[in-house]
Design a protein around this motif. Structure first.
Motif, PDB file in Angstrom:
ATOM      1  N   ARG A  47     -56.950  17.323 -23.918  1.00 10.99           N
ATOM      2  CA  ARG A  47     -55.639  16.705 -23.730  1.00 10.99           C
ATOM      3  C   ARG A  47     -54.697  17.043 -24.884  1.00 10.99           C
ATOM      4  N   GLY A  48     -53.531  17.579 -24.541  1.00 12.13           N
ATOM      5  CA  GLY A  48     -52.536  17.923 -25.539  1.00 12.13           C
ATOM      6  C   GLY A  48     -52.868  19.147 -26.358  1.00 12.13           C
ATOM      7  N   LYS A  49     -53.899  19.895 -25.966  1.00 10.42           N
ATOM      8  CA  LYS A  49     -54.357  21.032 -26.754  1.00 10.42           C
ATOM      9  C   LYS A  49     -54.083  22.360 -26.045  1.00 10.42           C
ATOM     10  N   VAL A  50     -54.023  23.427 -26.855  1.00 11.08           N
ATOM     11  CA  VAL A  50     -53.978  24.796 -26.335  1.00 11.08           C
ATOM     12  C   VAL A  50     -55.417  25.305 -26.318  1.00 11.08           C
ATOM     13  N   VAL A  51     -55.854  25.767 -25.154  1.00 16.90           N
ATOM     14  CA  VAL A  51     -57.253  26.168 -24.961  1.00 16.90           C
ATOM     15  C   VAL A  51     -57.324  27.664 -24.692  1.00 16.90           C
ATOM     16  N   HIS A 106     -64.362  26.564 -14.533  1.00 17.93           N
ATOM     17  CA  HIS A 106     -64.432  25.101 -14.564  1.00 17.93           C
ATOM     18  C   HIS A 106     -63.768  24.561 -15.830  1.00 17.93           C
ATOM     19  N   LEU A 107     -64.074  25.162 -16.965  1.00 21.56           N
ATOM     20  CA  LEU A 107     -63.477  24.718 -18.227  1.00 21.56           C
ATOM     21  C   LEU A 107     -61.952  24.781 -18.157  1.00 21.56           C
ATOM     22  N   GLY A 108     -61.431  25.907 -17.662  1.00 19.72           N
ATOM     23  CA  GLY A 108     -59.987  26.082 -17.609  1.00 19.72           C
ATOM     24  C   GLY A 108     -59.310  25.124 -16.655  1.00 19.72           C
ATOM     25  N   ARG A 109     -59.838  25.016 -15.442  1.00 17.43           N
ATOM     26  CA  ARG A 109     -59.207  24.153 -14.439  1.00 17.43           C
ATOM     27  C   ARG A 109     -59.281  22.689 -14.846  1.00 17.43           C
ATOM     28  N   TRP A 110     -60.423  22.273 -15.390  1.00 13.45           N
ATOM     29  CA  TRP A 110     -60.575  20.870 -15.759  1.00 13.45           C
ATOM     30  C   TRP A 110     -59.837  20.552 -17.052  1.00 13.45           C
ATOM     31  N   ALA A 111     -59.701  21.525 -17.942  1.00 11.05           N
ATOM     32  CA  ALA A 111     -58.868  21.308 -19.132  1.00 11.05           C
ATOM     33  C   ALA A 111     -57.426  21.041 -18.716  1.00 11.05           C
ATOM     34  N   ILE A 112     -56.938  21.797 -17.743  1.00 14.19           N
ATOM     35  CA  ILE A 112     -55.582  21.569 -17.217  1.00 14.19           C
ATOM     36  C   ILE A 112     -55.490  20.179 -16.595  1.00 14.19           C
ATOM     37  N   ALA A 113     -56.493  19.814 -15.792  1.00 17.34           N
ATOM     38  CA  ALA A 113     -56.500  18.494 -15.156  1.00 17.34           C
ATOM     39  C   ALA A 113     -56.546  17.369 -16.192  1.00 17.34           C
ATOM     40  N   HIS A 114     -57.183  17.633 -17.343  1.00 19.33           N
ATOM     41  CA  HIS A 114     -57.300  16.626 -18.405  1.00 19.33           C
ATOM     42  C   HIS A 114     -56.077  16.585 -19.316  1.00 19.33           C
ATOM     43  N   GLY A 115     -55.100  17.451 -19.083  1.00 19.62           N
ATOM     44  CA  GLY A 115     -53.866  17.386 -19.867  1.00 19.62           C
ATOM     45  C   GLY A 115     -53.696  18.433 -20.936  1.00 19.62           C
TER      46      GLY A 115
END
Length: 236
Positions: free
Chosen positions: A58-62, A74-83
């Motif tokens: 959340r609030g981070k650049v990944v 999964h990491l990318g899509r769920w990171a987006i979903a988590h903010g």
């Protein structure tokens, strides 16, 4: 659970018609989750969910390396979903670029070292599945307060950590967390994963009858190939 669909986790062996596993490792699958999604709901989704719990996005650049892989998606899509504010992904095969854009991940070629350097300097968290020269390049380019998470070694070469590295280096392996997950209960561990898979299911696989296992292996090794699934029901 008689008559219910379950994921039989941590049984002996794989690629088999029958699985013998402890009852508490038979995770019930919700009716809303199709078989084709449930069949791929364990290792990669569990690893992605666990990493995002340990290193929240959340609030981070990944930044993701090996972004064309199932776990990285999964990491990318769920990171987006988590903010996450931005998710970038390093890809090798051009066939992966359109899929990355489709799911909201900014594609960067592993051949473009200048772009990788810029992305590394921006990243708050990097999830690295490659190791080797690319993983080392990312780690060396990250800021001191950033986190570099090494969870794979697809190149077969380790990341070089040494003088000049400022980011915090972390090693992640799913097996290190099985004891904790088992203590919580696998049903509880999956309670957060099922909704994520329903909302953002993985890419469609290619299904092969079990008798065609050689063709399935060839598909897995083909550049740009779809994830293969073996259908053991065809043996009945």
């Amino acid at each position: 659970m008689v008559g219910r669909r379950v994921l039989p986790l941590r049984g002996e062996g794989t690629w088999q018609t029958y699985v013998d596993c402890p009852a508490h490792h038979a995770v019930e699958v919700p009716d809303t989750v199709p078989d084709i999604v449930a069949a791929r709901a364990y290792i990669n989704p569990m690893a992605a969910a666990t990493m995002l719990r340990l290193w929240p996005a959340r609030g981070k650049v990944v930044l993701l390396s090996g972004a064309g892989s199932s776990c990285a998606e999964h990491l990318g899509r769920w990171a987006i979903a988590h903010g996450a504010t931005r998710v970038m992904g390093l890809y090798r095969s051009e066939s992966r670029k359109d899929r990355l854009r489709q799911v909201g991940i900014e594609p960067i070629s592993t051949q473009d070292l200048s772009a990788i350097s810029k992305a590394s300097a921006l990243a708050d968290i990097a999830f690295d599945s490659l190791g080797g020269d690319i993983g080392t390049h990312v780690l060396q380019g990250m800021r001191g307060e950033a986190n570099f998470v090494a969870y794979g070694l697809l190149t077969g070469k380790p990341v070089t950590t040494g003088a000049g590295v400022r980011a915090r280096y972390h090693r992640f392996h799913m097996r290190d967390h099985f004891t904790v997950l088992a203590g919580l209960g696998m049903q509880a561990a999956f309670s957060d994963i099922w909704p994520l898979l329903e909302g953002a299911p993985p890419a469609e696989p290619r299904v092969f009858p079990a008798q065609q296992w050689q063709d399935a292996l060839a598909e897995a090794e083909r550049p740009g190939g779809q994830k293969p699934i073996l259908d053991f029901c065809s043996l009945n």
